[in-house]
Scaffold this motif. Structure first.
Motif, PDB file in Angstrom:
ATOM      1  N   ALA A 135       0.812  -1.163  -0.288  1.00  0.00           N
ATOM      2  CA  ALA A 135       0.490  -0.270   0.004  1.00  0.00           C
ATOM      3  C   ALA A 135       0.462   1.251  -0.023  1.00  0.00           C
ATOM      4  O   ALA A 135       0.536   2.216  -0.855  1.00  0.00           O
ATOM      5  CB  ALA A 135      -0.705   0.069   1.590  1.00  0.00           C
ATOM      6  N   VAL A 136       2.549   1.101   0.666  1.00  0.00           N
ATOM      7  CA  VAL A 136       2.460   2.160   0.584  1.00  0.00           C
ATOM      8  C   VAL A 136       3.805   3.102  -0.598  1.00  0.00           C
ATOM      9  O   VAL A 136       3.549   4.123  -1.624  1.00  0.00           O
ATOM     10  CB  VAL A 136       4.166   2.261   1.301  1.00  0.00           C
ATOM     11  N   THR A 137       4.268   1.835  -1.220  1.00  0.00           N
ATOM     12  CA  THR A 137       4.662   1.851  -2.661  1.00  0.00           C
ATOM     13  C   THR A 137       4.181   1.111  -3.654  1.00  0.00           C
ATOM     14  O   THR A 137       5.446   1.315  -4.958  1.00  0.00           O
ATOM     15  CB  THR A 137       6.418   1.335  -2.247  1.00  0.00           C
ATOM     16  N   GLY A 138       3.179   0.460  -3.878  1.00  0.00           N
ATOM     17  CA  GLY A 138       2.454  -0.376  -5.184  1.00  0.00           C
ATOM     18  C   GLY A 138       2.119   0.498  -6.388  1.00  0.00           C
ATOM     19  O   GLY A 138       2.319  -0.069  -7.252  1.00  0.00           O
ATOM     20  N   LEU A 139       2.010   1.708  -5.578  1.00  0.00           N
ATOM     21  CA  LEU A 139       1.637   2.705  -6.579  1.00  0.00           C
ATOM     22  C   LEU A 139       2.783   3.117  -7.390  1.00  0.00           C
ATOM     23  O   LEU A 139       2.185   2.486  -8.982  1.00  0.00           O
ATOM     24  CB  LEU A 139       0.386   3.481  -6.387  1.00  0.00           C
ATOM     25  N   LYS A 162       0.413  -3.491   3.721  1.00  0.00           N
ATOM     26  CA  LYS A 162       1.102  -2.642   4.608  1.00  0.00           C
ATOM     27  C   LYS A 162      -0.105  -1.562   4.782  1.00  0.00           C
ATOM     28  O   LYS A 162       0.728  -0.110   5.210  1.00  0.00           O
ATOM     29  CB  LYS A 162       2.258  -2.047   4.639  1.00  0.00           C
ATOM     30  N   THR A 163      -1.213  -1.169   5.322  1.00  0.00           N
ATOM     31  CA  THR A 163      -2.525  -0.238   5.028  1.00  0.00           C
ATOM     32  C   THR A 163      -1.945  -0.004   6.220  1.00  0.00           C
ATOM     33  O   THR A 163      -3.190   1.468   6.186  1.00  0.00           O
ATOM     34  CB  THR A 163      -3.716  -1.324   4.175  1.00  0.00           C
ATOM     35  N   ASP A 164      -1.378  -0.519   7.473  1.00  0.00           N
ATOM     36  CA  ASP A 164      -1.002   0.669   9.029  1.00  0.00           C
ATOM     37  C   ASP A 164      -0.732   1.296   8.733  1.00  0.00           C
ATOM     38  O   ASP A 164      -0.842   2.642   9.064  1.00  0.00           O
ATOM     39  CB  ASP A 164      -1.536  -0.504  10.037  1.00  0.00           C
ATOM     40  N   LEU A 165       1.070   1.247   7.811  1.00  0.00           N
ATOM     41  CA  LEU A 165       0.752   2.297   7.010  1.00  0.00           C
ATOM     42  C   LEU A 165       0.692   3.556   6.610  1.00  0.00           C
ATOM     43  O   LEU A 165       0.834   4.631   5.676  1.00  0.00           O
ATOM     44  CB  LEU A 165       2.784   2.191   6.712  1.00  0.00           C
ATOM     45  N   GLN A 166      -0.335   3.596   5.550  1.00  0.00           N
ATOM     46  CA  GLN A 166      -1.240   4.197   4.119  1.00  0.00           C
ATOM     47  C   GLN A 166      -2.266   3.685   4.018  1.00  0.00           C
ATOM     48  O   GLN A 166      -2.588   2.690   3.593  1.00  0.00           O
ATOM     49  CB  GLN A 166      -0.058   4.142   3.301  1.00  0.00           C
ATOM     50  N   PRO A 167      -3.155   4.202   4.805  1.00  0.00           N
ATOM     51  CA  PRO A 167      -5.207   3.920   5.245  1.00  0.00           C
ATOM     52  C   PRO A 167      -5.656   4.115   3.752  1.00  0.00           C
ATOM     53  O   PRO A 167      -6.261   3.004   3.464  1.00  0.00           O
ATOM     54  CB  PRO A 167      -5.100   3.896   6.073  1.00  0.00           C
ATOM     55  N   ALA A 171      -6.350   5.604  -4.428  1.00  0.00           N
ATOM     56  CA  ALA A 171      -5.799   5.100  -5.733  1.00  0.00           C
ATOM     57  C   ALA A 171      -4.945   4.303  -5.732  1.00  0.00           C
ATOM     58  O   ALA A 171      -5.076   3.908  -7.343  1.00  0.00           O
ATOM     59  CB  ALA A 171      -4.367   6.778  -5.754  1.00  0.00           C
ATOM     60  N   LEU A 172      -4.457   3.239  -5.511  1.00  0.00           N
ATOM     61  CA  LEU A 172      -4.059   1.776  -5.625  1.00  0.00           C
ATOM     62  C   LEU A 172      -5.449   1.210  -6.090  1.00  0.00           C
ATOM     63  O   LEU A 172      -4.595   0.194  -6.869  1.00  0.00           O
ATOM     64  CB  LEU A 172      -3.429   1.797  -4.082  1.00  0.00           C
ATOM     65  N   GLU A 173      -6.231   1.211  -5.197  1.00  0.00           N
ATOM     66  CA  GLU A 173      -7.343   0.526  -5.282  1.00  0.00           C
ATOM     67  C   GLU A 173      -7.970   0.677  -7.132  1.00  0.00           C
ATOM     68  O   GLU A 173      -7.889  -0.599  -7.622  1.00  0.00           O
ATOM     69  CB  GLU A 173      -8.354   0.318  -4.373  1.00  0.00           C
ATOM     70  N   LEU A 174      -7.937   2.346  -7.666  1.00  0.00           N
ATOM     71  CA  LEU A 174      -8.129   2.303  -8.376  1.00  0.00           C
ATOM     72  C   LEU A 174      -7.591   1.850  -9.194  1.00  0.00           C
ATOM     73  O   LEU A 174      -8.151   1.101 -10.920  1.00  0.00           O
ATOM     74  CB  LEU A 174      -9.008   4.459  -8.328  1.00  0.00           C
ATOM     75  N   ARG A 175      -6.098   1.752  -9.383  1.00  0.00           N
ATOM     76  CA  ARG A 175      -5.195   1.261 -10.644  1.00  0.00           C
ATOM     77  C   ARG A 175      -5.512   0.293 -10.466  1.00  0.00           C
ATOM     78  O   ARG A 175      -5.373  -0.509 -11.850  1.00  0.00           O
ATOM     79  CB  ARG A 175      -3.926   1.506  -9.705  1.00  0.00           C
ATOM     80  N   LEU A 176      -5.700  -1.066  -9.631  1.00  0.00           N
ATOM     81  CA  LEU A 176      -5.614  -1.555  -9.397  1.00  0.00           C
ATOM     82  C   LEU A 176      -7.074  -2.388 -10.221  1.00  0.00           C
ATOM     83  O   LEU A 176      -6.602  -3.506 -10.424  1.00  0.00           O
ATOM     84  CB  LEU A 176      -6.008  -3.018  -8.209  1.00  0.00           C
ATOM     85  N   ALA A 177      -8.314  -1.772 -10.515  1.00  0.00           N
ATOM     86  CA  ALA A 177      -9.797  -2.264 -10.878  1.00  0.00           C
ATOM     87  C   ALA A 177      -9.264  -1.832 -12.090  1.00  0.00           C
ATOM     88  O   ALA A 177     -10.436  -1.842 -12.696  1.00  0.00           O
ATOM     89  CB  ALA A 177     -10.508  -1.129 -10.348  1.00  0.00           C
ATOM     90  N   VAL A 178      -8.897  -1.057 -12.595  1.00  0.00           N
ATOM     91  CA  VAL A 178      -8.214  -1.092 -14.138  1.00  0.00           C
ATOM     92  C   VAL A 178      -6.768  -1.878 -14.915  1.00  0.00           C
ATOM     93  O   VAL A 178      -7.655  -3.028 -16.009  1.00  0.00           O
ATOM     94  CB  VAL A 178      -7.662   0.370 -14.653  1.00  0.00           C
ATOM     95  N   PRO A 184     -10.550  -9.886  -6.658  1.00  0.00           N
ATOM     96  CA  PRO A 184     -11.436  -9.175  -4.407  1.00  0.00           C
ATOM     97  C   PRO A 184     -10.013  -9.175  -4.681  1.00  0.00           C
ATOM     98  O   PRO A 184      -9.028  -9.350  -4.477  1.00  0.00           O
ATOM     99  CB  PRO A 184     -11.919 -10.799  -4.177  1.00  0.00           C
ATOM    100  N   ARG A 185      -9.632  -7.824  -3.388  1.00  0.00           N
ATOM    101  CA  ARG A 185      -9.440  -6.972  -2.721  1.00  0.00           C
ATOM    102  C   ARG A 185      -9.232  -7.207  -1.800  1.00  0.00           C
ATOM    103  O   ARG A 185     -10.133  -6.952  -0.801  1.00  0.00           O
ATOM    104  CB  ARG A 185      -8.757  -5.567  -3.130  1.00  0.00           C
ATOM    105  N   GLN A 186      -8.253  -7.670  -0.749  1.00  0.00           N
ATOM    106  CA  GLN A 186      -8.422  -7.941   0.918  1.00  0.00           C
ATOM    107  C   GLN A 186      -7.527  -7.185   1.662  1.00  0.00           C
ATOM    108  O   GLN A 186      -5.877  -6.740   1.215  1.00  0.00           O
ATOM    109  CB  GLN A 186      -8.228  -9.240   1.183  1.00  0.00           C
ATOM    110  N   ARG A 187      -7.333  -6.196   1.932  1.00  0.00           N
ATOM    111  CA  ARG A 187      -6.560  -5.880   3.567  1.00  0.00           C
ATOM    112  C   ARG A 187      -5.990  -7.031   3.871  1.00  0.00           C
ATOM    113  O   ARG A 187      -6.509  -7.229   4.818  1.00  0.00           O
ATOM    114  CB  ARG A 187      -6.641  -4.597   3.854  1.00  0.00           C
ATOM    115  N   VAL A 188      -4.502  -7.016   4.026  1.00  0.00           N
ATOM    116  CA  VAL A 188      -4.121  -7.650   5.429  1.00  0.00           C
ATOM    117  C   VAL A 188      -3.331  -6.803   6.450  1.00  0.00           C
ATOM    118  O   VAL A 188      -2.252  -6.254   5.579  1.00  0.00           O
ATOM    119  CB  VAL A 188      -2.778  -8.597   4.701  1.00  0.00           C
ATOM    120  N   LEU A 189      -2.886  -6.966   7.112  1.00  0.00           N
ATOM    121  CA  LEU A 189      -1.776  -6.738   8.389  1.00  0.00           C
ATOM    122  C   LEU A 189      -1.301  -7.585   8.751  1.00  0.00           C
ATOM    123  O   LEU A 189      -1.571  -8.331   9.388  1.00  0.00           O
ATOM    124  CB  LEU A 189      -2.954  -5.950   9.412  1.00  0.00           C
ATOM    125  N   GLN A 190       0.357  -7.173   8.473  1.00  0.00           N
ATOM    126  CA  GLN A 190       1.399  -8.131   9.309  1.00  0.00           C
ATOM    127  C   GLN A 190       1.155  -9.645   8.909  1.00  0.00           C
ATOM    128  O   GLN A 190       1.453 -10.376   9.668  1.00  0.00           O
ATOM    129  CB  GLN A 190       1.090  -7.640  10.880  1.00  0.00           C
TER     130      GLN A 190
END
Length: 335
Positions: A135-139, A162-167, A171-178, A184-190
């Motif tokens: 989530a931090v550097t993916g875009l 790493k959505t705890d660092l970048q909640p 923008a990232l999800e919009l890019r992934l949706a394209v 399906p997109r799933q948030r995963v912590l640690q």
């Protein structure tokens, strides 16, 4: 008849996306006690010392019951050796395999091995492709590295780490949706994740798999998801008339030859002339799974052909015209 082959889950994602953390957490879960994990280098897994019970020349057995081995040669040799050792009783009998790619790997060759190699296909079957996205550097990675784009484009499920660092992941999800509107997109912590979300996906009841497929096809219809400056996008095609199978395979073969590596993924349901059941077709780049007849159309899906093509510099009008040309001739046209 049920498929007795061993399911293989491919875990991919760009450098630093959290694959190692995910694997480390999954390996201590009881649901994975009979899993063999193939990684590029055993040290990359970062296994805690207390997890290691015994070590052979090639396979590490964990206290959880999982097996780990390094991809020292090619995937075919590694899978073959694991299977032979399993059948000879030299290692515990694993029920599934998870393969972790390197962060810079193009997943297409691995998928080609799993889908197209006759030796591998006799004993193993691709279950799902799981892609970790930072989530931090993916875009930034998606904009700068084509490997990251391919990893996201071929995924059956996208794990946002790493959505705890970048909640804020809008923008990232919009890019992934394209790139991959139906995954399906799933948030995963640690690395904490319910294993049921990524394991044994192909062996779920057909009704569940049909519902997922219907959502995948419907997601690609949203025109707002295609408004992006990237040259990679999803294109949703449909034809209400039945298709001639010979024409369709000819057109698909020409599309694969023309587009090559630019065609990341194809997935859809085809209404073949003379058949009441839908035919599931799916492929990654130039590698296609064997088409699969389904028992019935999804409850919410109209009984006509729908196909999603994800790729680079694909023209929707040309794709639509090509699919239209596959329509089966009517009685009047046949005369």
């Amino acid at each position: 008849m049920s498929d007795a082959r061993i399911p293989v889950t491919l875990i991919t994602g760009f450098l630093g996306s959290g694959k190692t953390t995910l694997l480390r957490k999954l390996l201590v879960r009881p649901e994975l006690a009979d899993t063999a994990v193939i990684v590029n280098e055993l040290g990359d897994v970062g296994l805690d010392h207390e997890l290691v019970e015994t070590v052979t020349d090639e396979v590490t057995v964990l206290t959880s019951g999982c097996l780990c081995c390094a991809l020292r040669q090619d995937l075919v040799s590694t899978l073959r050796d694991l299977y032979l050792k399993r059948e000879a009783g030299e290692i515990p009998r694993f029920a599934r395999v998870a393969v972790e790619t390197t962060g810079l790997a193009d997943p297409a060759p691995v998928l080609q091995t799993l889908v197209a190699d006759p030796l591998v296909g006799s004993f193993f079957v691709l279950d799902a492709v799981v892609t970790c996205v930072d989530a931090v550097t993916g875009l930034a990675a998606l904009e700068a590295h084509p490997e990251s784009v391919k990893q996201a484009g071929v995924a059956d499920r996208l794990l946002l780490t790493k959505t705890d660092l970048q909640p804020d992941t809008a923008a990232l999800e919009l890019r992934l949706a394209v790139l991959n509107p139906g995954a399906p997109r799933q948030r995963v912590l640690q690395g904490d994740l319910d294993p049921a979300l990524v394991l044994n996906q192909a062996r779920r009841p057909e009704a569940d798999r049909l519902a997922d497929l219907d959502r995948w096809l419907d997601a690609a219809k949203d025109p707002h998801r295609h408004r992006h400056h990237s040259d990679i996008a999803a294109h949703c095609l449909s034809v209400e008339e039945p298709l001639d199978w010979t024409r369709f395979t000819k057109w698909l073969g020409e599309l694969l030859e023309r587009s090559g590596a630019d065609l990341l993924r194809v997935k859809g349901l085809i209404q073949v002339a003379g058949e009441a059941r839908p035919l599931l077709v799916q492929g990654v780049q130039h590698v296609f799974h064997e088409p699969q007849w389904l028992e019935a159309w999804p409850p919410a899906a109209p009984p006509y052909s729908r196909l999603v093509c994800i790729g680079r510099n694909l023209e929707t009008a040309s794709l639509r015209a090509g699919l239209d040309s596959c329509r089966a001739p009517t009685l009047a046209e046949a005369r």
